[in-house]
Scaffold this active site. Structure first.
Site, PDB file in Angstrom:
ATOM      1  N   THR A 292      32.414  40.086  44.049  1.00 50.99           N
ATOM      2  CA  THR A 292      31.365  40.534  43.124  1.00 50.99           C
ATOM      3  C   THR A 292      30.839  41.906  43.532  1.00 50.99           C
ATOM      4  O   THR A 292      30.691  42.800  42.686  1.00 50.99           O
ATOM      5  CB  THR A 292      30.219  39.492  43.094  1.00 50.99           C
ATOM      6  OG1 THR A 292      30.769  38.253  42.636  1.00 50.99           O
ATOM      7  CG2 THR A 292      29.097  39.912  42.182  1.00 50.99           C
TER       8      THR A 292
ATOM      9  N   HIS B 265      37.511  34.870  50.388  1.00 47.86           N
ATOM     10  CA  HIS B 265      37.559  33.398  50.364  1.00 47.86           C
ATOM     11  C   HIS B 265      38.557  32.849  49.348  1.00 47.86           C
ATOM     12  O   HIS B 265      38.788  31.644  49.286  1.00 47.86           O
ATOM     13  CB  HIS B 265      36.156  32.809  50.166  1.00 47.86           C
ATOM     14  CG  HIS B 265      35.565  32.958  48.808  1.00 47.86           C
ATOM     15  ND1 HIS B 265      35.500  31.920  47.917  1.00 47.86           N
ATOM     16  CD2 HIS B 265      34.989  34.014  48.179  1.00 47.86           C
ATOM     17  CE1 HIS B 265      34.897  32.325  46.803  1.00 47.86           C
ATOM     18  NE2 HIS B 265      34.579  33.595  46.937  1.00 47.86           N
TER      19      HIS B 265
ATOM     20  N   THR C  82      24.989  47.280  58.211  1.00 51.96           N
ATOM     21  CA  THR C  82      25.754  46.871  59.399  1.00 51.96           C
ATOM     22  C   THR C  82      26.915  45.979  58.972  1.00 51.96           C
ATOM     23  O   THR C  82      26.744  45.065  58.162  1.00 51.96           O
ATOM     24  CB  THR C  82      24.824  46.127  60.388  1.00 51.96           C
ATOM     25  OG1 THR C  82      23.767  47.020  60.727  1.00 51.96           O
ATOM     26  CG2 THR C  82      25.571  45.699  61.636  1.00 51.96           C
TER      27      THR C  82
ATOM     28  N   CYS D 272      28.406  27.140  33.563  1.00 54.21           N
ATOM     29  CA  CYS D 272      27.450  26.088  33.260  1.00 54.21           C
ATOM     30  C   CYS D 272      26.096  26.592  33.738  1.00 54.21           C
ATOM     31  O   CYS D 272      25.869  26.737  34.924  1.00 54.21           O
ATOM     32  CB  CYS D 272      27.834  24.828  34.010  1.00 54.21           C
ATOM     33  SG  CYS D 272      26.859  23.409  33.550  1.00 54.21           S
TER      34      CYS D 272
HETATM   35  N1  PLP Z   1      36.662  38.014  40.162  1.00 54.31           N
HETATM   36  C1  PLP Z   1      37.388  36.893  39.976  1.00 54.31           C
HETATM   37  C2  PLP Z   1      38.602  36.972  39.105  1.00 54.31           C
HETATM   38  C3  PLP Z   1      37.021  35.694  40.580  1.00 54.31           C
HETATM   39  O1  PLP Z   1      37.747  34.602  40.358  1.00 54.31           O
HETATM   40  C4  PLP Z   1      35.861  35.680  41.400  1.00 54.31           C
HETATM   41  C5  PLP Z   1      35.395  34.414  42.012  1.00 54.31           C
HETATM   42  O2  PLP Z   1      35.289  33.400  41.370  1.00 54.31           O
HETATM   43  C6  PLP Z   1      35.147  36.872  41.591  1.00 54.31           C
HETATM   44  C7  PLP Z   1      35.578  38.012  40.957  1.00 54.31           C
HETATM   45  C8  PLP Z   1      33.928  36.922  42.477  1.00 54.31           C
HETATM   46  O3  PLP Z   1      34.270  36.914  43.846  1.00 54.31           O
HETATM   47  P1  PLP Z   1      33.186  36.492  44.956  1.00 54.31           P
HETATM   48  O4  PLP Z   1      33.053  35.013  44.898  1.00 54.31           O
HETATM   49  O5  PLP Z   1      33.781  36.936  46.259  1.00 54.31           O
HETATM   50  O6  PLP Z   1      31.940  37.231  44.666  1.00 54.31           O
END
Ligand code: PLP
Length: 391
Positions: free
Chosen positions: A70, A207, A243, A331
């Protein structure tokens, strides 16, 4: 538990955990510290940056560590768009209707602060059209953001083709448009080579490939116009103050390196399991229909609709039987919202309501798939009966 929600998150790879542990313990130094403990931490960050750069075929100076997908997506879109507008290049952006909410909401924010946004739709398989993309370009377009692979239906977008269109456009129109791609779902299933993709910026989330949560990567090609969003310190080459999450960065590099190995063998094994699941469901469950592409798709993703049920209900029923899957849709406030991706694909709302996503992972076994195939038909039947009786 049979875990089939790897598009949501993946288990931490044991090797990544091992690599991280010293930086959660004795090697606690701040990389900015001018003493040995600081240097140890800085060296770990430098080494991780080299590893990530080599996995993506980038330069080390083009890799920024972030707090996740994100942040990487927001940083790329807002940071590039702002810098381009400030340089007088224009204020028009092209993106797609099927982006993750991180990209959709970043585009909405840009609209709120005066950018114009063209949002491209997709075909019935979730694929964005290169022709429509080209048609959307204008002399004031500064940024295009198109995901590499969709998280809900697994469709792989023609990003390299779009990059080639932009290169040709730059020569013809003497105007460069920067291209960002959310590649969060790609590692481990598709090669992620920033040179072959020909893009200016690319976002990853650790992750999703066996790294730790709260860690991500932004590739930002050298000389791409960019203004930092996080201000305050000189970390990450003045592009992302704060940091460093040293343990997260070390775990990210370890996980990405392992994920980037043996992609075709992994993709073909897991793709075979996905196919077995798809066929098995279509044979055993009446009125089931797959959503999304059959080719050019992530090998681990199966999005499927069951007529006459609500996806959330089926997910809860599967959970009660020890199977983790998801609807893949948002949701909020306990109110069900249809998936914006399925709606963009033209899937009728009733079918979108009854969709669930199985996303397989490296650890998924043939036994897991057989377990789901044994449980699923009965659970769909019970969900259908319950939908009829509760009206
Ligand atoms: N973009 C896509 C295609 C994703 O599937 C996700 C996570 O669900 C994200 C962005 C967001 O990543 P993060 O969970 O590391 O913020």
């Amino acid at each position: 538990m049979v875990y089939l929600d790897h598009a949501a998150t993946t288990p931490l790879r044991p090797e990544a955990r091992e690599a991280m542990l010293p930086y959660l313990g004795e090697n606690f130094g701040n990389p900015s510290g001018h003493y040995n403990a600081g240097r140890v931490a800085q060296e770990a960050v430098d080494e991780a940056r080299e590893t990530v750069a080599s996995c993506l075929n980038a330069r080390t100076s083009e890799i920024l560590f972030t707090s996740g997908g994100t942040e990487a997506i927001n940083t790329a879109m807002l940071g590039i768009a702002y810098a381009m507008r400030r340089a007088g290049a224009g204020s028009h952006i092209v993106t797609t209707a099927i982006e993750h909410h991180a990209g959709l909401h970043a585009a909405q924010f840009l609209e709120e602060i005066g950018f114009e946004v063209t949002t491209l739709s997709c075909d019935g398989f979730g694929r964005v059209s290169a022709t429509e993309f080209e048609r959307a370009l204008r002399p004031d377009t500064v940024l295009a953001s198109v995901m590499l692979a969709n998280n809900e239906v697994g469709t792989v977008e023609p990003v390299a083709e779009l990059a080639a269109i932009l290169k040709e456009y730059a020569v013809r129109q003497r105007h460069r448009v920067m291209l960002h791609s959310d590649a969060v779902q790609a590692p481990g299933w598709l090669p992620v080579d920033v040179q072959k993709l020909g893009i200016d910026a690319l976002s990853l989330s650790s992750h999703k490939f066996g790294g730790p949560k709260g860690s991500g990567v932004l590739f930002l090609r050298r000389a791409t116009p960019f203004h930092a969003l996080l201000l305050g310190g000189g970390q990450e080459m003045q592009k992302r103050a704060g940091t460093e999450n040293v343990a997260g960065i070390v775990g990210t590099a370890k996980a990405l390196k392992l994920t980037s190995e043996n992609i075709s063998a992994r993709a073909s094994r897991v793709g075979g399991l996905r196919e077995r699941l798809r066929q098995g469901i279509l044979e055993a469950v009446p009125d089931a229909e797959t959503n999304g592409c059959q080719e050019n798709c992530l090998p681990n993703n199966l999005n499927i609709s069951f007529e006459g049920i609500e996806g959330d209900d089926l997910v809860a029923r599967l959970d009660a039987r020890g199977v983790a899957a998801s609807t893949g849709s948002a949701c909020s406030n306990a109110m069900w919202e249809p998936s914006h991706v399925l709606l963009a694909m033209g899937v009728p709302i009733r079918r979108a309501a009854g969709s669930i996503r199985f996303s397989l992972g490296e650890g998924t076994t043939a036994g897991d798939i057989e377990t789901v195939l044994e449980l699923l038909p009965g659970e769909v039947e019970r969900a259908r009966l319950s939908a009829i009786t509760t009206g």
